[in-house]
Design an enzyme around this catalytic site. Sequence first.
Site, PDB file in Angstrom:
ATOM      1  N   GLU A  33       0.861  -1.194   0.000  1.00 54.22           N
ATOM      2  CA  GLU A  33       0.000   0.000   0.000  1.00 54.22           C
ATOM      3  C   GLU A  33       0.894   1.239   0.000  1.00 54.22           C
ATOM      4  O   GLU A  33       1.770   1.385   0.832  1.00 54.22           O
ATOM      5  CB  GLU A  33      -0.924  -0.008   1.224  1.00 54.22           C
ATOM      6  CG  GLU A  33      -1.750   1.259   1.412  1.00 54.22           C
ATOM      7  CD  GLU A  33      -2.577   1.645   0.187  1.00 54.22           C
ATOM      8  OE1 GLU A  33      -3.409   0.855  -0.252  1.00 54.22           O
ATOM      9  OE2 GLU A  33      -2.357   2.769  -0.345  1.00 54.22           O
ATOM     10  N   GLY A  38      -7.003   1.088   3.316  1.00 49.05           N
ATOM     11  CA  GLY A  38      -8.458   1.161   3.140  1.00 49.05           C
ATOM     12  C   GLY A  38      -8.842   1.860   1.853  1.00 49.05           C
ATOM     13  O   GLY A  38      -9.985   1.771   1.411  1.00 49.05           O
ATOM     14  N   GLY A  39      -7.883   2.590   1.253  1.00 47.37           N
ATOM     15  CA  GLY A  39      -8.131   3.187  -0.060  1.00 47.37           C
ATOM     16  C   GLY A  39      -9.179   4.283  -0.079  1.00 47.37           C
ATOM     17  O   GLY A  39      -9.433   4.955   0.931  1.00 47.37           O
ATOM     18  N   THR A  40      -9.802   4.437  -1.236  1.00 48.87           N
ATOM     19  CA  THR A  40     -10.703   5.559  -1.487  1.00 48.87           C
ATOM     20  C   THR A  40     -11.925   5.538  -0.580  1.00 48.87           C
ATOM     21  O   THR A  40     -12.260   6.548   0.055  1.00 48.87           O
ATOM     22  CB  THR A  40     -11.172   5.520  -2.966  1.00 48.87           C
ATOM     23  OG1 THR A  40     -10.034   5.395  -3.816  1.00 48.87           O
ATOM     24  CG2 THR A  40     -11.949   6.762  -3.321  1.00 48.87           C
ATOM     25  N   CYS A  41     -12.622   4.419  -0.544  1.00 46.30           N
ATOM     26  CA  CYS A  41     -13.896   4.352   0.196  1.00 46.30           C
ATOM     27  C   CYS A  41     -13.707   4.831   1.627  1.00 46.30           C
ATOM     28  O   CYS A  41     -14.452   5.667   2.131  1.00 46.30           O
ATOM     29  CB  CYS A  41     -14.420   2.911   0.177  1.00 46.30           C
ATOM     30  SG  CYS A  41     -15.822   2.647   1.256  1.00 46.30           S
ATOM     31  N   HIS A 440     -46.188  -1.579   7.460  1.00 43.01           N
ATOM     32  CA  HIS A 440     -46.692  -0.199   7.455  1.00 43.01           C
ATOM     33  C   HIS A 440     -46.230   0.512   8.721  1.00 43.01           C
ATOM     34  O   HIS A 440     -46.250  -0.097   9.780  1.00 43.01           O
ATOM     35  CB  HIS A 440     -48.228  -0.215   7.410  1.00 43.01           C
ATOM     36  CG  HIS A 440     -48.804   1.157   7.597  1.00 43.01           C
ATOM     37  ND1 HIS A 440     -48.817   2.086   6.578  1.00 43.01           N
ATOM     38  CD2 HIS A 440     -49.348   1.758   8.696  1.00 43.01           C
ATOM     39  CE1 HIS A 440     -49.355   3.204   7.034  1.00 43.01           C
ATOM     40  NE2 HIS A 440     -49.689   3.038   8.321  1.00 43.01           N
TER      41      HIS A 440
HETATM   42  C1  LIG Z   1     -16.126  11.181  -3.166  1.00 46.09           C
HETATM   43  C2  LIG Z   1     -16.448   9.743  -3.422  1.00 46.09           C
HETATM   44  C3  LIG Z   1     -17.566   9.189  -2.851  1.00 46.09           C
HETATM   45  C4  LIG Z   1     -17.871   7.848  -3.080  1.00 46.09           C
HETATM   46  N1  LIG Z   1     -19.001   7.320  -2.526  1.00 46.09           N
HETATM   47  C5  LIG Z   1     -19.315   6.031  -2.748  1.00 46.09           C
HETATM   48  C6  LIG Z   1     -20.463   5.456  -2.148  1.00 46.09           C
HETATM   49  O1  LIG Z   1     -21.203   6.110  -1.425  1.00 46.09           O
HETATM   50  N2  LIG Z   1     -20.723   4.147  -2.380  1.00 46.09           N
HETATM   51  C7  LIG Z   1     -19.910   3.375  -3.182  1.00 46.09           C
HETATM   52  O2  LIG Z   1     -20.176   2.199  -3.356  1.00 46.09           O
HETATM   53  N3  LIG Z   1     -18.815   3.903  -3.755  1.00 46.09           N
HETATM   54  C8  LIG Z   1     -18.498   5.209  -3.554  1.00 46.09           C
HETATM   55  N4  LIG Z   1     -17.364   5.722  -4.111  1.00 46.09           N
HETATM   56  C9  LIG Z   1     -16.517   4.841  -4.936  1.00 46.09           C
HETATM   57  C10 LIG Z   1     -15.654   3.947  -4.054  1.00 46.09           C
HETATM   58  O3  LIG Z   1     -14.958   4.728  -3.113  1.00 46.09           O
HETATM   59  C11 LIG Z   1     -14.698   3.147  -4.911  1.00 46.09           C
HETATM   60  O4  LIG Z   1     -15.434   2.488  -5.902  1.00 46.09           O
HETATM   61  C12 LIG Z   1     -13.944   2.112  -4.102  1.00 46.09           C
HETATM   62  O5  LIG Z   1     -13.232   2.691  -3.064  1.00 46.09           O
HETATM   63  C13 LIG Z   1     -13.019   1.355  -5.052  1.00 46.09           C
HETATM   64  O6  LIG Z   1     -12.180   0.563  -4.328  1.00 46.09           O
HETATM   65  P1  LIG Z   1     -10.956  -0.176  -4.988  1.00 46.09           P
HETATM   66  O7  LIG Z   1     -10.901  -1.438  -4.229  1.00 46.09           O
HETATM   67  O8  LIG Z   1     -11.086  -0.285  -6.433  1.00 46.09           O
HETATM   68  O9  LIG Z   1      -9.682   0.743  -4.750  1.00 46.09           O
HETATM   69  P2  LIG Z   1      -9.353   1.990  -3.838  1.00 46.09           P
HETATM   70  O10 LIG Z   1     -10.271   2.062  -2.663  1.00 46.09           O
HETATM   71  O11 LIG Z   1      -9.257   3.175  -4.686  1.00 46.09           O
HETATM   72  O12 LIG Z   1      -7.924   1.606  -3.246  1.00 46.09           O
HETATM   73  C14 LIG Z   1      -6.796   1.490  -4.040  1.00 46.09           C
HETATM   74  C15 LIG Z   1      -5.571   1.513  -3.150  1.00 46.09           C
HETATM   75  O13 LIG Z   1      -4.433   1.199  -3.916  1.00 46.09           O
HETATM   76  C16 LIG Z   1      -3.351   1.998  -3.510  1.00 46.09           C
HETATM   77  N5  LIG Z   1      -2.404   2.056  -4.631  1.00 46.09           N
HETATM   78  C17 LIG Z   1      -2.595   2.592  -5.853  1.00 46.09           C
HETATM   79  N6  LIG Z   1      -1.535   2.426  -6.642  1.00 46.09           N
HETATM   80  C18 LIG Z   1      -0.622   1.752  -5.903  1.00 46.09           C
HETATM   81  C19 LIG Z   1       0.682   1.279  -6.144  1.00 46.09           C
HETATM   82  N7  LIG Z   1       1.269   1.420  -7.331  1.00 46.09           N
HETATM   83  N8  LIG Z   1       1.333   0.650  -5.152  1.00 46.09           N
HETATM   84  C20 LIG Z   1       0.746   0.477  -3.937  1.00 46.09           C
HETATM   85  N9  LIG Z   1      -0.493   0.898  -3.646  1.00 46.09           N
HETATM   86  C21 LIG Z   1      -1.178   1.533  -4.618  1.00 46.09           C
HETATM   87  C22 LIG Z   1      -4.006   3.340  -3.192  1.00 46.09           C
HETATM   88  O14 LIG Z   1      -3.196   4.090  -2.325  1.00 46.09           O
HETATM   89  C23 LIG Z   1      -5.302   2.877  -2.539  1.00 46.09           C
HETATM   90  O15 LIG Z   1      -5.162   2.765  -1.152  1.00 46.09           O
HETATM   91  C24 LIG Z   1     -17.022   7.055  -3.886  1.00 46.09           C
HETATM   92  C25 LIG Z   1     -15.870   7.606  -4.445  1.00 46.09           C
HETATM   93  C26 LIG Z   1     -15.576   8.938  -4.221  1.00 46.09           C
HETATM   94  C27 LIG Z   1     -14.330   9.498  -4.821  1.00 46.09           C
END
Ligand SMILES: Cc1cc2nc3c(=O)[nH]c(=O)nc-3n(C[C@H](O)[C@H](O)[C@H](O)COP(=O)(O)OP(=O)(O)OC[C@H]3O[C@@H](n4cnc5c(N)ncnc54)[C@H](O)[C@@H]3O)c2cc1C
Length: 458
Positions: A33, A38-41, A440
Amino acid sequence: MTHFDAIIIGTGQAGPALARRLAQAGRKVAVVERGRFGGTCVNTGCTPTKTLIASAYAMHVARRSADYGFTIGGEVKVDMKRVKARKDYVAGLSNRGVEQSLRSLDNCTVYQGHARFCAPHAVEVCGELLNGEQIFINVGGRALAPEIPGLDRIDYLTNSSMMDVDFLPGHLLVLGGSYIGLEFGQMYRRFGSEVTIVEIGPRLISREDEDISRAVAHILTREGIGLRLNARCLSLSQRNGEVVMALDCVEGAPEVRGSHLLVAVGRRPNTDDLGLDRAGIRCDTRGYVEVDDELRTNVPGIWALGDCNGRGAFTHTSYNDFEIVAANLLDGQSRRTSDRIPAYALYTDPPLGRAGMTEAEVRRSGRRALVGKIAMEDVSRAFEKGEIEGFMKIVVDAESKQILGASFLGTSGDEAVHCVLDAMYARAPYTVLQQAVHIHPTVAEFIPTILGDLARLN
Ligand SMILES: Cc1cc2nc3c(=O)[nH]c(=O)nc-3n(C[C@H](O)[C@H](O)[C@H](O)COP(=O)(O)OP(=O)(O)OC[C@H]3O[C@@H](n4cnc5c(N)ncnc54)[C@H](O)[C@@H]3O)c2cc1C
């Protein structure tokens, strides 16, 4: 070179769960990582935005105190530092939970750094070479920076940098009238900012049906949000501390000004700096990793899961990618992404819950279909709650009686739509749901009512 049975790149919604399953199955696993666990979510997407939206909703209800029969001593004012602290607390729990669970996992080594392929089964992290029999790419995506003259010379916000905002922008300009832009726009309007949303297309959330776009636009403008539709952003500049956006438009002023700019025009996969070419892994023209129905890339032993494969853009689709890969590799099953029914929500207030096809998609498919619709003002629970904006709509196939899709824009629409979604997964004819007896007073109790009053879709 350190050898692993499996290397997982990225700790989004698929990676950590897969690491757990593989490690528990006795495989030697490496997880890499480069950013926050935990990434984006967890850090910049779902969790923090929905936590912020909860604060905005509470403020909105407080402002409507007279409607509900109570008074508040004074103006409802935001304390952005406390709003942010609440968001940080909630998101921090998940972020730390993911990290701790990975670090305490037997058979799993955690690397913190940027992973890059140097050969099909070799990855470099912080100068160390890792070799993996199986590699799982779960690198997610990031905000897209459009090619607009001047953008690179101004301080602009994205969904990520919005997470650090602990002040109230005087006037937030939002570039992009889709899901992320609308959620932030309404949230900041309710916090007390002036908000203008600029959208190049003729309507908001253009993937949805026109009646949905219209209703959402009505809801937002009633709250005082400025909408500029059919407005192409030509250039951006910063003058006297203000962001100035020049517009190509037919209606309205050719320039909008604000104190801050949020760019929310789409996402791009984090695949440009992954060394995919050195591994021979194929991507499409937008950088999404090409995968088959079981999420295998063109290189044997390498999979791509989550947003980076372009087959989903949601937390639940990424997690489902994990379920598919784990079931196929460890449980002898044969699960596929094509078994998934599209479903998601837009978390404006009221929210939009979506399952399956839109009415427009059904029309385009040319099949004979029936449609049922009810206004939320006719839904007793919505009326009792004083939240009567929106409507619920279901489309069914006239011949097979299968439900094709649903759009629930209204209070609890994000929850109630699951009744329809589950019936779709069960492949039950709509008549089963029509004859079900629901509780209801709930929003979902009107689903049988809608299905009992279907009309031909012309
Ligand atoms: C503002 C916003 C609101 C959202 N709201 C919702 C919602 O309400 N409901 C919903 O279902 N979805 C929502 N989403 C979408 C959701 O967040 C994403 O679809 C989800 O997080 C995707 O997860 P993922 O597993 O693909 O990767 P991500 O969660 O994006 O994680 C990828 C990880 O990989 C790491 N990484 C990347 N490149 C490298 C590398 N070369 N080496 C090592 N690590 C790396 C990153 O640092 C990151 O931690 C939202 C998105 C945004 C931006």
